[in-house]
Design a protein around this motif. Structure first.
Motif, mmCIF file in Angstrom:
data_model
loop_
_atom_site.group_PDB
_atom_site.id
_atom_site.type_symbol
_atom_site.label_atom_id
_atom_site.label_comp_id
_atom_site.label_asym_id
_atom_site.label_seq_id
_atom_site.Cartn_x
_atom_site.Cartn_y
_atom_site.Cartn_z
ATOM 1 N N LEU A 108 58.097 31.539 57.251
ATOM 2 C CA LEU A 108 56.822 32.249 57.331
ATOM 3 C C LEU A 108 56.926 33.471 58.244
ATOM 4 N N SER A 189 51.189 21.965 58.279
ATOM 5 C CA SER A 189 49.976 22.394 58.974
ATOM 6 C C SER A 189 50.312 22.954 60.349
ATOM 7 N N MET A 192 51.948 26.416 59.877
ATOM 8 C CA MET A 192 50.948 27.429 59.556
ATOM 9 C C MET A 192 50.078 27.747 60.769
#
Length: 341
Positions: A108, A189, A192
């Motif tokens: 990410l 989770s 993120m």
């Protein structure tokens, strides 16, 4: 600076020791209640700290929207999936799933912030996942991998399935029967949430945001506990409340405050790689206080984990030293700052 380095690893030390403190509490209470206790009171402590230190509160609607998203993903979803997964998953195996999230953070961060990972970074992340696997996976799995002739890996494999379908069945069985998919969702989770924290810090002080996100994320977990659980605190004795207090104050308030403060200032990939230390601390202190014995392959896992952290955090220096690629500075695409851990 040595003190700065100690602060950098403090969240992972506190998370690991909090796991040891919580180990004896779970049979006396319920998972969503524990998740709420670890968040809401911790958030209040963080906000009180912010009040006494004069940190400014959120002032815009956009700031509150980012904090709310942050709380939903990193607090409610992460702690909720973790609590639900722990009911059906061994603690060691669950820890491996959770602490694999640096890989997701690295991907990410590469896609969103352009953080350069490089050969040494990817090698370090891979070694780290292998190391925590040696630490946390069931002994039967490790022995099965070391001795392929032993087909019983403790996964409930059915002999009447054709060999070509066995692996598929094992994966599906593990994910849905053992709750590993919940742990995977928890890891995603958390990853993120780590990335979202960088955007949150553009609009509000990261420590203030940490406090509010724990409160906003913990309230739904208390609501779930009230609806679905019973006997949440009736069986808790004094030592159990002390363990909960340690997990709340040190394992949540201080640990999360430090973690997201550092996440707002430097390389997410480097910081997230330190998550590999959490099961190491949990194992070492479990051995010290709970007389849990480490197997030789677990000591190997500890060593590999430390090697992986070195490779990830020193990846630019190693590349420059060996002339594999030019050294790079990690640029914060959001804030425009160039900082490294």
């Amino acid at each position: 600076m040595p003190f700065a380095s100690l602060l950098l690893i403090a969240p992972f030390f506190l998370w690991g020791t909090a796991m040891v403190a919580m180990k004896g509490v779970m049979p006396q209470t319920t998972p969503f209640f524990v998740a709420g206790v670890r968040l809401v009171p911790a958030g209040v402590f963080v906000l009180l700290f912010c009040l006494f230190t004069g940190r400014s509160q959120p002032r815009t609607l956009l700031a509150w929207l980012w904090i709310t998203l942050f709380g939903f993903v990193d607090a409610a979803l992460f702690q909720g999936f973790l609590a639900a997964g722990l009911v059906r998953t061994d603690a060691g195996l669950g820890s491996v799933m959770i602490d694999s999230q640096p890989l997701a953070v690295a991907v990410l961060s590469l896609l969103i912030f352009g953080e350069k990972i490089g050969l040494w970074g990817w090698l370090g992340l891979g070694i780290g996942v292998f190391g925590i696997s040696l630490i946390g996976l069931p002994n039967e799995w490790i022995m099965g991998l070391l001795h392929p002739a032993n087909k019983d890996l403790g996964l409930g494999m059915l002999a009447d399935f054709p060999q070509e379908f066995t692996d598929v069945k094992v994966v599906i069985s593990s994910l849905f029967d053992r709750g590993l998919w919940l742990m995977l969702l928890a890891a995603l989770s958390m990853a993120m949430g780590t990335v979202i924290s960088r955007f949150v810090s553009r609009h509000v002080d990261p420590v203030v945001a940490t406090g509010w996100h724990m409160i906003l994320g913990g309230i739904p977990l208390f609501a779930l506990s009230a609806i679905r659980e019973t006997q949440q605190w009736q069986n808790l004795d004094f030592s159990s409340w002390m363990a909960l207090s340690y997990a709340t104050i040190f394992g949540s308030a201080i640990a999360y405050g430090l973690f997201f403060y550092f996440a707002s200032r430097g390389s997410l990939t480097s910081l997230s790689s330190l998550t590999f230390l959490t099961p190491v601390f949990a194992l070492l202190f479990g051995n010290l206080f709970l007389s849990e014995m480490l197997q030789p392959h677990q000591w190997l896992g500890v060593s590999l984990t430390l090697v992986s952290i070195y490779l990830v955090n020193q990846r630019d220096k190693l590349s420059k030293l060996l002339k594999l690629q030019p050294a790079t500075e990690i640029e914060d695409k959001v804030g425009g700052n160039k900082e490294t851990f």
